[in-house]
Every structure is written in C-alpha cells, then in structure tokens.
Design a protein around this motif. Structure first.
Motif, short mmCIF file in Angstrom:
data_model
loop_
_atom_site.label_atom_id
_atom_site.label_comp_id
_atom_site.label_asym_id
_atom_site.label_seq_id
_atom_site.Cartn_x
_atom_site.Cartn_y
_atom_site.Cartn_z
N LEU A 1 2.20 1.89 -3.49
CA LEU A 1 1.14 2.46 -4.33
C LEU A 1 0.95 3.94 -4.01
CD1 LEU A 1 -1.56 -0.39 -4.26
CD2 LEU A 1 0.22 0.01 -5.97
N VAL B 1 0.03 -1.78 -10.87
CA VAL B 1 -0.98 -2.81 -10.67
C VAL B 1 -0.47 -3.85 -9.69
CG1 VAL B 1 -0.18 -4.13 -12.69
CG2 VAL B 1 -2.49 -4.51 -11.81
N VAL B 2 -1.37 -4.27 -8.80
CA VAL B 2 -1.07 -5.35 -7.86
C VAL B 2 -1.51 -6.65 -8.51
CG1 VAL B 2 -1.52 -6.27 -5.56
CG2 VAL B 2 -1.40 -3.79 -5.91
N THR C 1 -6.13 -1.96 -8.32
CA THR C 1 -6.06 -2.91 -7.23
C THR C 1 -7.48 -3.29 -6.81
OG1 THR C 1 -5.14 -3.27 -5.01
CG2 THR C 1 -5.88 -1.04 -5.51
N THR D 1 0.83 -1.20 0.00
CA THR D 1 0.00 0.00 0.00
C THR D 1 0.87 1.25 0.00
OG1 THR D 1 -1.62 -1.23 1.31
CG2 THR D 1 -1.94 1.13 1.15
N THR E 1 -7.96 0.23 0.18
CA THR E 1 -7.49 -0.99 -0.48
C THR E 1 -6.60 -1.85 0.42
OG1 THR E 1 -5.46 -0.06 -1.43
CG2 THR E 1 -7.50 0.31 -2.64
#
Length: 383
Positions: free
Chosen positions: A29, A93-94, A43, A26, A67
């Motif tokens: 991101l 992108v996860v 995500t 996190t 998220t």
C-alpha cells in the motif's frame, strides 16, 4: 495466468514490527501511494480499540502506519463504498473474501472500473461482531475486554493478546458450540482464499515475519515486481511443505463451512410458516438494502409509489418489500451477512438469500462473486 507463490516481507523494520506477518500488505500500500500508482488506498484503521474498525481512504503514505495489523472485529464491506463514493478514483483496496466477491460482481455490472482498482486479498477465517467479541472475551477468556490489545484467528483458535503481553487462545469450535465465535455468514462461507483478487496475502503457510502471497493476475505480478525493484519488499520462494500446509488449512476451513451450511440451510432452516412470521416483523426501515454492497440501482423499486399503500410515505408491506429484494438478491448475494447484521427486528434475511443463492447455483452453476461470467439473468441467450 497460473498462480505464483512467494513469501514477502517489508524492508522497513517499523512496518515489520507493527504489522501482521511481515508487513507485506502495508508495504505494498505504501508503494502504491509513494509511487502515485493510485489516488488513495481503502483499508481499515483501529479507532478507540480493537472493536472499533474504521474504514479509511488514505491519500498520504505517512498515514499508512495507522492501518497496520488485522481487525477481525470489523465486519465492514468495501464494495458499496467504492461504487458509491470512489468510482472515479484510482485506488488500492484490501479485500477479505466477501469484499472481493462484492467488488467482482460490481465490476460485472459496470459499477466499478476494473482498470481503476488494485485488489489485495486477505485469507480469512471469519469476522466477529464487536459486541459478541467483548462478551466472549469476558465469559470464556475471563479477561476484561478493555485489556485486549490484539486478536487473531489462527490454527483453529481465536487468540488474544493482553496489555501485559500475555496471550490466550480458545478453539473456534468450542466457542461456536456455545453460540459465540464468528458471525453466522463467516461460518458457512466457502471462499477462504479470495483468488478473484490481483494477489492474496496472509499467514497461512507463512514463516515467522513473512507473508505468504499468491499472485493471481498479471496486474498483481507487475505490482509485486515493481515494489520489489523499488526496495519496498524482499522475497523468497516458499517450500513445498509450506504450500501444502496452506492448502490443507484451506481445505479444512472449507469442509467446516460445508458442515455449517448443512445445519444453517438444511437441518435448522425455518419452515415456511415461520418465515411468514419473520417477514411480518419487517418495519421497512431499508436497513438491509442500504447495507447491501450489491444494491446499486439508481432508482430503487422499493421506493416506487405503486408498491406502497395509499400514503406514499409508508413503506411497502413486509411481503412485498422482502419479495422485491429476494428477486434481486437470489442471483447476487455474496453471503456477506450485512443485511442480517443491521436488521433491527432480527430477521435472518441473509439465511434466506443464501438459501436461494444455493438453489440458483444448483440450477445453472453460477456463484455470485466467484464465477467469471455474468449471471445468467444478464445473458439473453441462456435459459
């Protein structure tokens, strides 16, 4: 570059408290958004409950807290979303392993621009269908599914946390012997640590409140270095013992997957006459095609009139429909299982595609989403 190992965690206490294993993902991101390295990040966020994982494209880092945490009851694929809707955006992108494989294949086919994407992989023991999870928690954990606020797959167990803070865990093997647990395709997936991403994160081999990170590309290394320098993360080196534990767990999961493959693709594989019965169930709804992240043709063969009956509004007959898809998927399937998940007639199409993928692999060594080269069918000078 050779892989580099680190233990990372967020420097933000709120992120650590609300995220899984230290909040490193996190925090990365958040760095990407704050520093405008990307236009947005793709995500999952939790919807009404843990069974409702919603894909979300976030452009404002203030929303990133929504998220936090893992959602194993959300077997959603991101590759197709990126190629169809985010192709021209710079994104982070996860990616769980099947996401990473699909993204990798779409890059090879020029459907995703590698320069526009940061891929942050996740170690993955598998996902669980939401309806299966609810029934499983009620039957085997003897709890009200609505009281489950967190779930985790760790140390060979599916562990749940209830509203009152209590935890319960049951061995995955025990659940799957009863027909519950992870999705079929997750059970036989061999890619547990997606090293085809810029960096891979997870709790395998980590310490409490830290994320074990394996850096796989120069892009990933630069990303982590910048996030550390800007104060989003702190780091330390993992011990040899932790690295060994992670490797041991990965190998156990791979051996387990191969055991399931033997059952699904050899011992319990339907005979040819049974497949005719399955194919003839097909109603041509196009659900398998639409759910597949690797179906990207601008003009789909399945919609060409000469494949249909006299009435152009009628879908191709079942054998034609499935034959065309099989000819495309035998060298493309990444074992995500989305096609079987959405089939209203309960045709186990993913099992057929995976069987063909294994034959293709034995013939030429190509593994969709893992091999670095393009599939041999795209390389004219290879037989």
């Amino acid at each position: 570059m050779s892989s580099e190992y680190l233990l990372l965690r967020a420097k933000n206490d709120e992120l650590i408290e609300n995220s899984a294993c230290g909040g490193a993902v996190t925090s990365i991101l958040k760095y990407l958004l704050d520093e405008e390295e990307v236009d947005g990040v793709l995500t999952l966020k939790k919807g009404d409950d843990i069974y409702d994982g919603v894909p979300v494209f976030i452009e404002d880092s203030e929303e990133i807290m929504n998220t936090c945490g893992s959602l194993h009851c959300a077997p959603t694929m991101f590759g197709g979303l990126i190629s169809k809707y985010l192709k021209n955006q710079k994104i982070g992108v996860v990616a769980k392993p099947c996401d990473a494989m699909a993204i990798d294949e779409l890059k090879k086919r020029n459907q995703i621009d590698e320069d526009n994407i940061y891929t942050i992989g996740l170690n993955c023991g598998g996902t669980v269908m939401p309806a299966t999870a609810q029934k499983m928690f009620e039957l085997f954990y003897e709890v009200n599914p609505d009281d489950v606020v967190k779930e985790e797959i760790d140390k060979g167990q599916i562990i749940i946390e209830l509203k009152d803070g209590t935890e319960k865990g049951i061995k995955i093997d025990d659940l799957e012997e009863e027909g519950y647990g992870r999705r079929e395709n997750c059970q036989k997936c061999e890619l547990k640590i997606p090293r085809n991403t810029d960096l891979v994160c997870g709790n395998w081999g980590s310490e409490d409140d830290w994320t074990f990170v394996e850096i796989n590309t120069e892009k990933g290394k630069t990303l982590v270095d910048k996030a550390l320098k800007k104060g989003y993360l702190e780091s330390k080196n993992p011990s040899e013992d932790l690295i060994g534990r992670r490797s041991k767990l990965e190998n156990i999961m791979i051996k387990l997957a191969k055991k399931f493959q033997k059952n699904y693709l050899e011992n319990n594989y339907p005979e040819t006459d049974k497949w005719d019965e399955y194919w003839n169930r097909c109603i041509g709804c196009y659900g398998c095609r639409d759910a597949c992240p690797l179906c990207w043709c601008k003009e789909c063969d399945l919609e060409k009139e000469f494949y249909k009956d006299v009435n152009p509004d009628i879908s191709p007959d079942p054998l034609t429909f499935q034959g065309i898809r099989l000819s495309h998927m035998s060298f493309s399937c990444v074992n995500c299982g989305q096609c079987s998940d959405v089939c209203p007639m309960e045709i186990p199409v993913a099992r057929m595609y995976d069987k063909m993928q294994k034959i293709y692999r034995e013939k030429n060594g190509y593994i969709a989403g893992v091999s670095e080269e393009k599939p041999p069918i795209f390389v004219p000078d290879e037989e």
